[in-house]
Design a protein around this motif. Structure first.
Motif, mmCIF file in Angstrom:
data_model
loop_
_atom_site.group_PDB
_atom_site.id
_atom_site.type_symbol
_atom_site.label_atom_id
_atom_site.label_comp_id
_atom_site.label_asym_id
_atom_site.label_seq_id
_atom_site.Cartn_x
_atom_site.Cartn_y
_atom_site.Cartn_z
ATOM 1 N N ALA A 177 0.837 -1.212 0.000
ATOM 2 C CA ALA A 177 0.000 0.000 0.000
ATOM 3 C C ALA A 177 0.872 1.262 0.000
ATOM 4 C CB ALA A 177 -0.913 -0.006 1.215
ATOM 5 N N ILE A 178 1.998 1.198 0.692
ATOM 6 C CA ILE A 178 2.910 2.353 0.725
ATOM 7 C C ILE A 178 3.444 2.626 -0.686
ATOM 8 C CG2 ILE A 178 5.183 3.119 1.564
ATOM 9 C CD1 ILE A 178 4.461 1.533 4.207
ATOM 10 N N ASP A 179 3.853 1.548 -1.372
ATOM 11 C CA ASP A 179 4.348 1.708 -2.750
ATOM 12 C C ASP A 179 3.254 2.302 -3.641
ATOM 13 O OD1 ASP A 179 6.848 0.746 -2.138
ATOM 14 O OD2 ASP A 179 6.358 -1.327 -2.629
ATOM 15 N N ALA A 180 2.017 1.836 -3.419
ATOM 16 C CA ALA A 180 0.895 2.345 -4.222
ATOM 17 C C ALA A 180 0.660 3.834 -3.927
ATOM 18 C CB ALA A 180 -0.360 1.535 -3.923
ATOM 19 N N LYS A 181 0.897 4.223 -2.682
ATOM 20 C CA LYS A 181 0.687 5.636 -2.324
ATOM 21 C C LYS A 181 1.726 6.541 -3.000
ATOM 22 C CE LYS A 181 -1.868 4.749 1.863
ATOM 23 N NZ LYS A 181 -1.993 4.721 3.298
ATOM 24 N N VAL A 182 2.935 6.021 -3.168
ATOM 25 C CA VAL A 182 3.958 6.810 -3.877
ATOM 26 C C VAL A 182 3.485 7.048 -5.316
ATOM 27 C CG1 VAL A 182 6.355 6.852 -4.690
ATOM 28 C CG2 VAL A 182 5.839 5.980 -2.389
ATOM 29 N N GLU A 183 2.933 6.000 -5.931
ATOM 30 C CA GLU A 183 2.429 6.145 -7.310
ATOM 31 C C GLU A 183 1.198 7.068 -7.352
ATOM 32 O OE1 GLU A 183 4.364 5.325 -9.670
ATOM 33 O OE2 GLU A 183 5.630 4.424 -8.131
ATOM 34 N N GLN A 184 0.382 6.984 -6.314
ATOM 35 C CA GLN A 184 -0.806 7.866 -6.241
ATOM 36 C C GLN A 184 -0.361 9.336 -6.207
ATOM 37 O OE1 GLN A 184 -3.129 7.285 -2.658
ATOM 38 N NE2 GLN A 184 -4.565 8.922 -3.194
ATOM 39 N N MET A 185 0.723 9.600 -5.456
ATOM 40 C CA MET A 185 1.232 10.984 -5.388
ATOM 41 C C MET A 185 1.753 11.428 -6.757
ATOM 42 S SD MET A 185 3.081 11.511 -1.716
ATOM 43 C CE MET A 185 3.994 9.991 -1.578
ATOM 44 N N ALA A 186 2.393 10.488 -7.473
ATOM 45 C CA ALA A 186 2.908 10.826 -8.806
ATOM 46 C C ALA A 186 1.747 11.201 -9.737
ATOM 47 C CB ALA A 186 3.701 9.648 -9.368
ATOM 48 N N MET A 187 0.635 10.454 -9.629
ATOM 49 C CA MET A 187 -0.539 10.770 -10.462
ATOM 50 C C MET A 187 -1.132 12.123 -10.066
ATOM 51 S SD MET A 187 -2.381 7.097 -10.849
ATOM 52 C CE MET A 187 -3.899 7.779 -11.470
ATOM 53 N N LEU A 188 -1.177 12.381 -8.778
ATOM 54 C CA LEU A 188 -1.706 13.673 -8.309
ATOM 55 C C LEU A 188 -0.834 14.819 -8.810
ATOM 56 C CD1 LEU A 188 -2.634 12.718 -4.630
ATOM 57 C CD2 LEU A 188 -4.235 13.665 -6.315
ATOM 58 N N ALA A 189 0.482 14.591 -8.811
ATOM 59 C CA ALA A 189 1.406 15.644 -9.260
ATOM 60 C C ALA A 189 1.182 15.974 -10.740
ATOM 61 C CB ALA A 189 2.846 15.209 -9.015
ATOM 62 N N GLN A 190 0.800 14.940 -11.514
ATOM 63 C CA GLN A 190 0.558 15.144 -12.952
ATOM 64 C C GLN A 190 -0.787 15.815 -13.219
ATOM 65 O OE1 GLN A 190 2.772 14.460 -15.404
ATOM 66 N NE2 GLN A 190 4.182 13.925 -13.738
ATOM 67 N N SER A 191 -1.698 15.677 -12.254
ATOM 68 C CA SER A 191 -3.052 16.205 -12.492
ATOM 69 C C SER A 191 -3.071 17.727 -12.363
ATOM 70 C CB SER A 191 -4.035 15.599 -11.488
ATOM 71 O OG SER A 191 -3.846 16.212 -10.233
ATOM 72 N N GLN A 192 -4.143 18.317 -12.853
ATOM 73 C CA GLN A 192 -4.243 19.778 -12.781
ATOM 74 C C GLN A 192 -5.285 20.188 -11.743
ATOM 75 O OE1 GLN A 192 -2.185 21.819 -14.582
ATOM 76 N NE2 GLN A 192 -1.218 19.893 -15.221
ATOM 77 N N GLY A 193 -5.812 19.216 -11.029
ATOM 78 C CA GLY A 193 -6.919 19.474 -10.102
ATOM 79 C C GLY A 193 -6.563 20.454 -8.989
ATOM 80 N N GLN A 194 -7.601 21.163 -8.552
ATOM 81 C CA GLN A 194 -7.400 22.103 -7.447
ATOM 82 C C GLN A 194 -7.201 21.303 -6.164
ATOM 83 O OE1 GLN A 194 -10.637 24.811 -6.884
ATOM 84 N NE2 GLN A 194 -9.312 26.603 -6.963
ATOM 85 N N GLY A 195 -6.340 21.775 -5.321
ATOM 86 C CA GLY A 195 -6.130 21.085 -4.044
ATOM 87 C C GLY A 195 -5.218 19.880 -4.167
ATOM 88 N N ARG A 196 -4.561 19.716 -5.339
ATOM 89 C CA ARG A 196 -3.719 18.523 -5.515
ATOM 90 C C ARG A 196 -2.511 18.567 -4.569
ATOM 91 N NH1 ARG A 196 0.215 19.454 -10.630
ATOM 92 N NH2 ARG A 196 0.478 21.669 -10.319
ATOM 93 N N LEU A 197 -2.013 19.774 -4.269
ATOM 94 C CA LEU A 197 -0.839 19.848 -3.388
ATOM 95 C C LEU A 197 -1.209 19.425 -1.964
ATOM 96 C CD1 LEU A 197 0.957 23.100 -4.649
ATOM 97 C CD2 LEU A 197 1.373 20.719 -5.285
ATOM 98 N N ASP A 198 -2.413 19.826 -1.525
ATOM 99 C CA ASP A 198 -2.885 19.384 -0.205
ATOM 100 C C ASP A 198 -3.073 17.873 -0.189
ATOM 101 O OD1 ASP A 198 -2.894 21.703 1.287
ATOM 102 O OD2 ASP A 198 -4.856 22.332 0.512
ATOM 103 N N ALA A 199 -3.572 17.349 -1.316
ATOM 104 C CA ALA A 199 -3.786 15.894 -1.398
ATOM 105 C C ALA A 199 -2.442 15.164 -1.342
ATOM 106 C CB ALA A 199 -4.540 15.556 -2.685
ATOM 107 N N ILE A 200 -1.447 15.704 -2.041
ATOM 108 C CA ILE A 200 -0.112 15.070 -2.002
ATOM 109 C C ILE A 200 0.433 15.134 -0.573
ATOM 110 C CG2 ILE A 200 2.275 15.226 -2.823
ATOM 111 C CD1 ILE A 200 1.176 16.311 -5.499
ATOM 112 N N TYR A 201 0.234 16.280 0.081
ATOM 113 C CA TYR A 201 0.698 16.426 1.483
ATOM 114 C C TYR A 201 0.085 15.328 2.350
ATOM 115 C CZ TYR A 201 1.196 18.228 6.217
ATOM 116 O OH TYR A 201 1.479 18.334 7.575
ATOM 117 N N ARG A 202 -1.225 15.129 2.206
ATOM 118 C CA ARG A 202 -1.914 14.144 3.056
ATOM 119 C C ARG A 202 -1.395 12.724 2.807
ATOM 120 N NH1 ARG A 202 -6.440 17.422 2.582
ATOM 121 N NH2 ARG A 202 -7.187 16.346 0.726
#
Lengths: 199, 152
Positions: free
Chosen positions: B46-71
């Motif tokens: 799950a930790i490895d998957a979370k690293v990939e989830q952060m990579a996807m969030l970083a690529q997205s343009q969505g609002q609040g993505r930086l807060d989501a990456i922080y969490r």
């Protein structure tokens, strides 16, 4: 905080513990640790809504909460709990477990009414130490302004130098020096030496 | 004048802990550590998957993505440390520090990507046994975060 005595016994077989964390895996970690400690009932909540329902429906013995759940909603949950007056769980021991804390949240964490803080990453020994600390904590609760929670002063070292103090139990007069010589080590040993008593 | 009310709530936990029966502290800790081992594999995946989830969030343009990456990074920080992935935990903490600066919007995307690459690198088998290389990765991250936090 001192290490715990490994041979001491603990009994959590009747304890009702509520775990609150936004991450299912953090909840798994906490639940497995609690299970190892022999906790009878473990309630896991991944949202504040679930936590609210549990707080209303059960008499709890301990709450462990990550305040960062739902963007800091954990702080509001604890504040509301402490202000819930007649509720059975209003003053239940609460341990905040947090990972990285933003500078803006440090004062919030201090003023929220928790009994203790534990920094993640969690380990069984640190968590058990903190549970034992909050269980045996003799601090009064205080209500002052918006704050309701354990007295945030861990140490009482007397009134400030040059002042008489404001508490009823502050000593107003200086104690002065000893008027007899100190006891010798032999005299002290004799106080605690087992003696045969003839009846 | 400020009014202070003092009271002593009844703490059932203290009485419970001292009740007869139960287990020794050593046994409780041993059982808790053993229980954590049973979920290690799932949690590390799950930790490895979370690293990939952060990579996807970083690529997205969505609002609040930086807060989501922080969490998510905060979760990786907490969970990786429990399972002995100390360096990964440190890297995640460094990313949290970077994203909690006063002006989050000024954090360069490249700095986030460097953190995520470092996290992936720290999980690769060839670096797991190489303490010097792991230390160098973390020193690089620390230096970059310190410099950027001072600038932002």
């Amino acid at each position: 905080m001192s290490a715990i005595d490994a041979s001491a016994k603990i009994n959590l077989s009747k304890a009702n513990v509520l775990l609150i964390d936004g991450s299912q895996h953090s909840l798994d970690v906490m639940a497995q640790i609690m299970k190892g400690f022999g906790v009878a009932e473990i309630h896991r909540c991944a949202s504040i809504e679930e936590a609210d329902k549990n707080v209303r429906g059960k008499a709890l013995d301990l709450i462990i909460v990550d305040p960062d759940i739902g963007d800091g909603a954990g702080y509001e949950f604890l504040h509301a709990l402490r202000h819930s007056g007649g509720s059975a769980n209003a003053f239940v021991p609460v341990i905040l477990v947090s990972g990285h804390v933003r500078a803006a949240d440090v004062a919030r964490a201090r003023d929220t009414g928790a009994n203790f803080f534990v920094a993640k990453p969690l380990t069984p020994s640190v968590l058990l130490q903190r549970i034992m600390f909050v269980a045996r904590d003799k601090r009064d609760f205080v209500e002052i302004g918006e704050y309701i929670g354990p007295n945030r002063r861990f140490k009482f070292e007397g009134p400030p130098v040059g002042s008489d103090g404001r508490r009823d139990n502050d000593m107003k007069a200086p104690l002065g020096g000893a008027d007899e010589p100190n006891l010798s080590q032999n005299e002290i040993d004799n106080f605690i030496k087992p003696q045969r008593v003839m009846i | 004048m400020t009014i202070v009310r003092k009271f002593t709530p009844d703490v059932r936990l203290e009485k419970m802990l001292a009740e007869p029966g139960g287990v020794s502290v050593a046994r409780a800790l041993e059982r808790a550590t053993g229980n954590l081992e049973t979920i290690r594999e799932t949690c590390v995946a799950a930790i490895d998957a979370k690293v990939e989830q952060m990579a996807m969030l970083a690529q997205s343009q969505g609002q609040g993505r930086l807060d989501a990456i922080y969490r998510v990074s905060n979760q990786v920080f907490g969970e990786a440390g429990t399972f002995g992935l100390a360096e990964l935990s440190v890297a995640a903490h460094s990313l949290c520090s970077l994203l909690s600066t006063a002006d989050q919007a000024k954090v360069p995307l490249a700095a986030i990507s460097v953190h995520l690459d470092a996290m992936r690198l720290l999980r690769r088998p060839e670096i797991v046994g190489d303490a010097a290389a792991r230390g160098a990765v973390l020193a690089g991250l620390r230096g970059m975060t310190k410099r950027l936090v001072a600038q932002i």
